[in-house]
Design an enzyme around this catalytic site. Structure first.
Site: not given
Lengths: 394, 394
Positions: B147, B181, B389
């Site tokens: 990603t 994870t 972000n």
């Protein structure tokens, strides 16, 4: 209860002054009366925290005042640090001709560097000579304790019977207070004994300073002093005194969050319907602590899944099928999850994005598992935060 | 033990392929054998996590493979999410003509958005038709699950007896794994039963993936699968197998830390002399989780007090008078605290600053309270992290 001007000098019996030159600052606050205090739970405690805790234990009946400095945290400074903190208290005690144990000491600044004692000693007389009960005294003391703070933070209220409660504080980074915060000083002219004062303070702190997170780093220097001068007499209703104290602490805490290092927005997260007050607090704090959610708020990116994710790992009980999530800017609101059903259509997300564009974001999570609720305050994570902290000592 | 090339396809009996188009990606990994898995402890678990946990419970003796997608986390997607995750497993099960419970499902991407099932169905045949045991298969599967990752992450070793262990993983943000994870897939051709496999995996994870923090956000989607094809026979020495598995997991975990969102540096924090392994882990993780310390590392600001402060609030036992702190870049090192005595002279700070200028910073904290030690990995906090972000979904 009404808001009044004047900060800590709104309170009868309080005198203050301060001086700020570059990163260095010195403040003195005089107030005679029973004192309460809460301090950081970090196991690495700054020397002034250790010394102030000792003084509160040994002071006898009354405190006489507080001496505070910026420019050096006096934390992790070995034995010399404790000597320096005691020397700071002695400076003021000698001048007032009182027992040094009746003086509180506070420091904020870089960790691990020794105190520049000559600077503080050189400026002591100037600050002491200007001590005043006028509003300017509160302002000057407030400015003197600032580090990365952009604005001074003060708030005062008057409750029935003319009793006043006023406080100033500083704090912008290294903020996840645990039983106190980076240097807060609250005064009241109510006549209240020491034990009750400490009880009231602990209650107020749990719902104010302990619900603020800027970056999740619990400082070595957190402290909050409360001194009651008694000059306005006994409160007729202790519940109203508690409300007043809660309000002052919450307003100061919100100011810390809004002035979080690099912040452009205040985030207020409320969790309702939790199984316990602990659960509600864990969940609310997880939302405002999440770097991912904080970054999304900065960028007005309606990535609400990060808020739910944070509640999920917070440790609070949660049944994803019952959860509701609402964003609001104080005027309009948008429902993003309704009893477990997400709403990710374009219209809803566009509305959420618009709401996130304002300077305060209210996030409400309904857990529908019980009757407890809690509110926490934080801020967005911005480029500026990284700027400030990438070169704090250099 | 030696490192070998080929990622998961270095392991006998593994075939893989993947496709990536923009944010969408689909990967298939085939391997027949006993399987183990660890999953996120976030209480909001993504649908593929719930479905995979159910499949591991009900699979019988052997797994047949894994289907993984990027572009959508399929988390907080209500009942439809579970249906979609089951549909993904069924796609592969039908093609292989096997029980769907022998298929693992993984997803990564935005939380709270529905799966774009037509896209995955449309691309399934293409991926399946290209499945290969050549190294390229591992690379393509690795890329398909990325990603915000900048680089694919893979590692493989060969231990005695020609037994191989290889893994791929993805993960860059929302990283504080708790029992797994963000999507890791490890394979071995060792012949090992399921119960022992799960035990080995848990041990390896506790000292690798569970010691990595990028931002402290525990994902809804963490998962780590381990499948043993058995084609290279039984390990002669289980201790050596564990070492091999530990190495693969640690190397993958380090790659996640170094590729943390926006990271420019890897931080490796080792805490020695702790009273317990839990204390050592708490202290090491607190250092690499601290946004203040991470920002200072980014700016090569030798503000080492923040590392000691983090240990202080970590929950670990600490006696500030015994602590030592050392920074190193792997070649030269500098002592910043020696048995509680800080060294903040200009020469020492200049040396620390120089060491911090390299791409890996090794931080060692000696607590001198006991015999336990632990290592954790993280990265610096940069402007780029905020960039990534602040606009992930928009």
């Amino acid at each position: 209860m009404k808001e009044v001007k004047g900060g800590i000098c709104a309170v009868k019996g309080v005198k203050a002054w301060g001086i700020k030159e570059g990163k260095m600052g010195l403040a003195i606050m005089l107030a005679k009366g029973p004192a309460a205090g809460v301090f950081t739970l970090n196991k690495v405690k700054a020397a002034p925290v250790l010394v102030s805790q000792d003084h509160l234990k040994k002071m006898g009946k009354e405190f006489n005042g507080i001496i505070a400095n910026s420019g050096c945290a006096n934390a992790f400074t070995h034995e010399q640090g404790v000597k320096d903190a005691i020397a700071m208290a002695n400076l003021l005690a000698k001048k007032l001709n009182v027992d040094p144990h009746t003086i509180g000491v506070s420091s904020t600044g870089v960790i691990g560097r020794p105190m520049d004692m000559p600077w503080y000693i050189d400026h002591f007389e100037e600050v002491f000579s200007k001590l005043t009960s006028k509003a300017e005294g509160s302002e000057m003391a407030n400015k003197a304790i600032m580090t990365t703070d952009l604005v001074p933070k003060s708030y005062a209220v008057e409750i029935e019977g003319g009793i006043r409660i006023g406080g100033i504080c500083k704090g912008s980074g290294m903020i996840e207070p645990n039983m106190g915060t980076m240097l807060a000083f609250v005064f009241t002219d109510a006549k209240i004994g020491r034990a009750q004062l400490q009880k009231c303070l602990q209650k107020a702190v749990d719902r104010s300073f302990n619900m603020v997170v800027v970056d999740g780093d619990t400082s070595t220097n957190d402290n909050l002093f409360l001194i009651a001068t008694g000059e306005a007499g006994k409160p007729a209703d202790m519940k109203k005194f508690q409300e007043g104290l809660d309000t002052v602490c919450m307003e100061l805490a919100k100011k810390v969050a809004r002035d979080g290092e690099g912040a452009t927005k205040l985030i207020e997260a409320t969790v309702t319907g939790a199984k316990s007050i602990e659960d509600a607090r864990l969940a609310a704090k997880a939302i405002i602590r999440s770097p991912l959610f904080k970054s999304a708020v900065y960028g007005t990116d309606p990535n609400w899944g990060r808020a739910v994710c944070a509640v999920g790992y917070s440790g609070s009980e949660i049944d994803p099928a019952k959860v509701s999530l609402i964003f609001s800017d104080g005027k309009s609101k948008v429902s993003l999850v309704d009893a477990g059903v997400p709403k990710s259509d374009e219209k809803t997300l566009a509305k959420a994005k618009k709401i996130m564009g304002n300077d305060t974001l209210y996030v409400t999570v309904e857990l529908k598992l019980g009757k407890s609720s809690a509110t926490a305050w934080g801020c967005d994570l911005t480029h500026k935060y990284v700027d400030i902290n990438a070169s704090y000592t250099t």
